[in-house]
Design a protein around this motif. Structure first.
Motif, short mmCIF file in Angstrom:
data_model
loop_
_atom_site.label_atom_id
_atom_site.label_comp_id
_atom_site.label_asym_id
_atom_site.label_seq_id
_atom_site.Cartn_x
_atom_site.Cartn_y
_atom_site.Cartn_z
N ASP A 188 -90.29 -15.11 12.55
CA ASP A 188 -91.04 -13.95 12.07
C ASP A 188 -92.44 -14.41 11.65
O ASP A 188 -92.66 -14.74 10.49
CB ASP A 188 -90.30 -13.32 10.88
CG ASP A 188 -91.07 -12.14 10.28
OD1 ASP A 188 -92.01 -11.65 10.93
OD2 ASP A 188 -90.72 -11.71 9.16
N LYS A 190 -95.01 -12.97 10.86
CA LYS A 190 -95.66 -12.16 9.83
C LYS A 190 -94.93 -12.24 8.48
O LYS A 190 -95.27 -11.50 7.56
CB LYS A 190 -95.73 -10.70 10.27
CG LYS A 190 -96.54 -10.46 11.54
CD LYS A 190 -96.59 -8.98 11.90
CE LYS A 190 -97.37 -8.74 13.18
NZ LYS A 190 -97.43 -7.30 13.52
N ASN A 191 -93.99 -13.15 8.37
CA ASN A 191 -93.17 -13.21 7.17
C ASN A 191 -94.04 -13.49 5.94
O ASN A 191 -94.69 -14.54 5.84
CB ASN A 191 -92.10 -14.29 7.30
CG ASN A 191 -91.11 -14.27 6.15
OD1 ASN A 191 -91.36 -14.81 5.09
ND2 ASN A 191 -89.98 -13.62 6.36
N GLU A 192 -94.03 -12.56 5.00
CA GLU A 192 -94.92 -12.62 3.84
C GLU A 192 -94.65 -13.83 2.95
O GLU A 192 -95.58 -14.56 2.56
CB GLU A 192 -94.79 -11.33 3.03
CG GLU A 192 -95.76 -11.22 1.88
CD GLU A 192 -95.72 -9.85 1.22
OE1 GLU A 192 -96.61 -9.59 0.38
OE2 GLU A 192 -94.81 -9.05 1.53
N GLU A 217 -104.01 -15.24 7.52
CA GLU A 217 -102.89 -14.60 8.22
C GLU A 217 -102.13 -13.67 7.29
O GLU A 217 -101.77 -12.55 7.65
CB GLU A 217 -101.94 -15.66 8.79
CG GLU A 217 -102.45 -16.47 9.94
CD GLU A 217 -101.40 -17.44 10.42
OE1 GLU A 217 -100.52 -17.04 11.20
OE2 GLU A 217 -101.44 -18.62 10.00
N LEU A 218 -101.87 -14.16 6.10
CA LEU A 218 -101.09 -13.39 5.12
C LEU A 218 -101.76 -12.05 4.82
O LEU A 218 -101.12 -11.00 4.88
CB LEU A 218 -100.92 -14.20 3.84
CG LEU A 218 -100.27 -13.48 2.66
CD1 LEU A 218 -98.83 -13.12 2.97
CD2 LEU A 218 -100.34 -14.33 1.40
N GLN A 220 -104.02 -10.52 6.45
CA GLN A 220 -104.17 -9.68 7.65
C GLN A 220 -102.96 -8.78 7.81
O GLN A 220 -103.08 -7.59 8.11
CB GLN A 220 -104.33 -10.56 8.89
CG GLN A 220 -104.40 -9.78 10.20
CD GLN A 220 -104.41 -10.69 11.42
OE1 GLN A 220 -104.57 -11.91 11.30
NE2 GLN A 220 -104.27 -10.11 12.59
N TYR A 221 -101.78 -9.36 7.61
CA TYR A 221 -100.54 -8.61 7.77
C TYR A 221 -100.13 -7.88 6.49
O TYR A 221 -99.44 -6.85 6.55
CB TYR A 221 -99.41 -9.55 8.19
CG TYR A 221 -99.66 -10.29 9.49
CD1 TYR A 221 -100.10 -9.62 10.62
CD2 TYR A 221 -99.47 -11.67 9.57
CE1 TYR A 221 -100.33 -10.31 11.81
CE2 TYR A 221 -99.70 -12.37 10.76
CZ TYR A 221 -100.13 -11.68 11.88
OH TYR A 221 -100.36 -12.35 13.04
N HIS A 222 -100.52 -8.44 5.33
CA HIS A 222 -100.09 -7.89 4.04
C HIS A 222 -101.31 -7.79 3.12
O HIS A 222 -101.43 -8.57 2.16
CB HIS A 222 -99.01 -8.77 3.42
CG HIS A 222 -97.87 -9.06 4.36
ND1 HIS A 222 -96.87 -8.16 4.61
CD2 HIS A 222 -97.60 -10.17 5.12
CE1 HIS A 222 -96.01 -8.68 5.49
NE2 HIS A 222 -96.44 -9.90 5.81
#
Length: 272
Positions: A188, A190-192, A217-218, A220-222
């Motif tokens: 995953d 995108k795993n926070e 990255e973090l 960006q997704y969260h």
């Protein structure tokens, strides 16, 4: 890290200092591998006395009353109810190791998987707040013993695998935790929790450019992950990316009204 993952924002800011007390681990070297640069071995510690936490008088009498009933109760359902009630009172008093101990006592009478997970999560929360090395080792071992039982039944529980991974990071075998976090991100991306913890570990090992990449990255997704946004600004600051750091700190200032966080940001901005 951490944490309970993710812990309250104020605790997250305090963790800027705490994360530097973890074992020194290189998360990603230039060749894409990983190596340990320093680690500390914690000796096992027994649990005696761990559940004898001091609490306010307002709930102490309630706990003592429930304890008296617990030790003489033969009925399984009532025993579990008393143990749960004691655990809840300790939780209310922020005595997480004691709460976990009494959730564990309930397992003497019922071994339902949901209750096993609850106990493991409680021990993990206690682990995230522990400072004594021996206690950290004990709580980490307890966390793994229960959460791994759940993972054996449901390997897709990446949230629990992240917690298990983080207990290894502060152990004598930190690379096992790093490997598990990488496995989580492979499954995953995108795993926070995994992104946050990999970023924090890169910060701890002084790899601020790599940390910035992880936190980029973090967020960006969260984008609502305030801790991630804050640590991204710190990573920019420490990697001498002055303009990015200033913009990021200003962005975080617009995301919160918490005075402790704002004060910390102002301190960084004054140094830019």
């Amino acid at each position: 890290m951490k944490k309970s993952q993710i812990i309250a924002i104020v605790v997250g800011i305090v963790a800027v200092a705490i994360l530097f007390s973890l074992p020194r681990v290189v998360v990603d070297n230039e060749e894409g591998g990983a190596q340990i640069t320093e680690s500390e071995q914690s000796e096992p510690n027994n649990q005696a006395g761990m559940h004898e936490a001091e609490v306010d008088e307002s709930i102490k009498s309630d706990i003592n009353s429930l304890l008296a009933k617990l030790e003489t109760e033969d009925n399984k359902e009532k025993f579990v109810t008393f143990a749960d009630s004691i655990a809840s009172l300790y939780y209310q008093a922020s005595k997480y190791d004691s709460a976990a101990f009494y959730y564990e006592r309930a397992l003497e009478k019922t071994n339902e998987l949901e209750r096993v997970e609850k106990t493991g999560n409680a021990y993990y929360e206690a682990y995230t707040f522990a400072l004594d090395e021996k206690k950290i080792a004990t709580l980490a071992e307890k966390t793994r013993s229960y959460l791994n039982q759940v993972l054996e039944k449901d390997p897709k529980r990446l949230d629990l695998k992240t917690k298990v991974a983080m207990t290894y990071v502060s152990s004598s075998n930190p690379m096992q935790g790093i490997t598990m976090l990488r496995e989580i991100l492979e499954a995953d991306p995108k795993n926070e929790d995994a992104l946050f913890n990999m970023g924090a570990l890169s910060m701890q090992s002084g790899q601020y450019n790599r940390a910035a990449e992880r936190f980029e990255e973090l967020v960006q997704y969260h984008p609502d992950n305030l801790q991630g946004q804050f640590y991204l600004a710190v990573s920019y600051f420490e990697s001498k990316q002055t303009n990015k750091s200033k913009r990021q700190f200003e962005k975080v200032k617009g995301m919160t009204t918490d005075q402790m966080i704002l004060s910390s940001i102002d301190s960084y901005l004054e140094r830019l």
